[in-house]
Design a protein around this motif. Structure first.
Motif, PDB file in Angstrom:
ATOM      1  N   MET A   1      10.284  47.716 -62.885  1.00  0.00           N
ATOM      2  CA  MET A   1      10.307  46.766 -63.964  1.00  0.00           C
ATOM      3  C   MET A   1       8.895  46.524 -64.497  1.00  0.00           C
ATOM      4  N   LEU A  20       6.921  41.304 -69.518  1.00  0.00           N
ATOM      5  CA  LEU A  20       8.180  40.553 -69.483  1.00  0.00           C
ATOM      6  C   LEU A  20       8.600  40.156 -70.901  1.00  0.00           C
ATOM      7  N   VAL A  29      16.017  42.764 -70.503  1.00  0.00           N
ATOM      8  CA  VAL A  29      16.428  41.602 -69.712  1.00  0.00           C
ATOM      9  C   VAL A  29      17.063  40.611 -70.676  1.00  0.00           C
ATOM     10  N   ILE A  35      14.828  36.767 -62.681  1.00  0.00           N
ATOM     11  CA  ILE A  35      13.724  37.707 -62.510  1.00  0.00           C
ATOM     12  C   ILE A  35      13.294  37.672 -61.044  1.00  0.00           C
ATOM     13  N   TYR A  56       4.096  33.550 -64.289  1.00  0.00           N
ATOM     14  CA  TYR A  56       5.371  32.841 -64.434  1.00  0.00           C
ATOM     15  C   TYR A  56       5.162  31.453 -65.047  1.00  0.00           C
ATOM     16  N   LEU A  65      10.727  31.509 -69.695  1.00  0.00           N
ATOM     17  CA  LEU A  65      11.380  31.348 -68.391  1.00  0.00           C
ATOM     18  C   LEU A  65      11.777  29.907 -68.183  1.00  0.00           C
ATOM     19  N   ILE A  75      15.481  33.970 -67.256  1.00  0.00           N
ATOM     20  CA  ILE A  75      15.122  34.091 -68.662  1.00  0.00           C
ATOM     21  C   ILE A  75      15.837  32.966 -69.403  1.00  0.00           C
TER      22      ILE A  75
END
Length: 150
Positions: A1, A20, A29, A35, A56, A65, A75
């Protein structure tokens, strides 16, 4: 990923954030998808957990997120819309860049060709890398349909 370039001048946490965001924009995603945990991604990438947590936290701050205590990070439902709005603000920078190109005598057609190549390249690269469907601009990715059993 995720793929980290340890020789890059870009901080690792920014590489994670960028990747991401790209995964969200390409539909690789989906909203509501979980995640990897900070710990598991830290082990997988051999990176300090604080670096993953920083990425994050930044994604959470941007609304990409959402963290569910005891369950992990997911997500957000409006991640695609958030990213579209963030990218829309980049149009001002693009306009400034175009002004600079014009002042430098760069032909308008050459600049437009570069923009067209930029628009085509991600769609081609991402579609092959993640096998995500191409979608109309401004619309979130659609969920993939199950293939009929044969």
């Amino acid at each position: 990923m995720f793929s980290i370039d340890v020789l890059s001048r870009r901080p690792v946490y920014e590489q994670i954030v960028d990747q991401l965001e790209r995964l969200v924009l390409t539909g690789a995603v989906r909203p509501g998808e979980q995640i990897p945990s900070v710990r598991s991604l830290s082990v997988q990438l051999s990176i300090n957990p604080n670096t993953i947590q920083k990425a994050y936290s930044e994604l959470d701050r941007r609304g990409i997120l959402c963290s569910v205590p005891g369950r992990g990070c997911f997500i957000s439902e409006n991640a695609y819309a958030q990213l579209t709005e963030i990218r829309r603000k980049d149009l001002g920078r693009l306009e400034e860049l175009a002004r600079g190109l014009a002042l430098a005598g760069i032909d308008k057609r050459e600049a437009l060709d570069a923009v067209e190549r930029a628009y085509a390249a991600p769609a081609q690269a991402e579609a092959s890398a993640f096998a995500s469907p191409v979608r109309e601009a401004g619309k979130p990715p659609e969920k993939p349909q199950a293939e009929p059993e044969g």
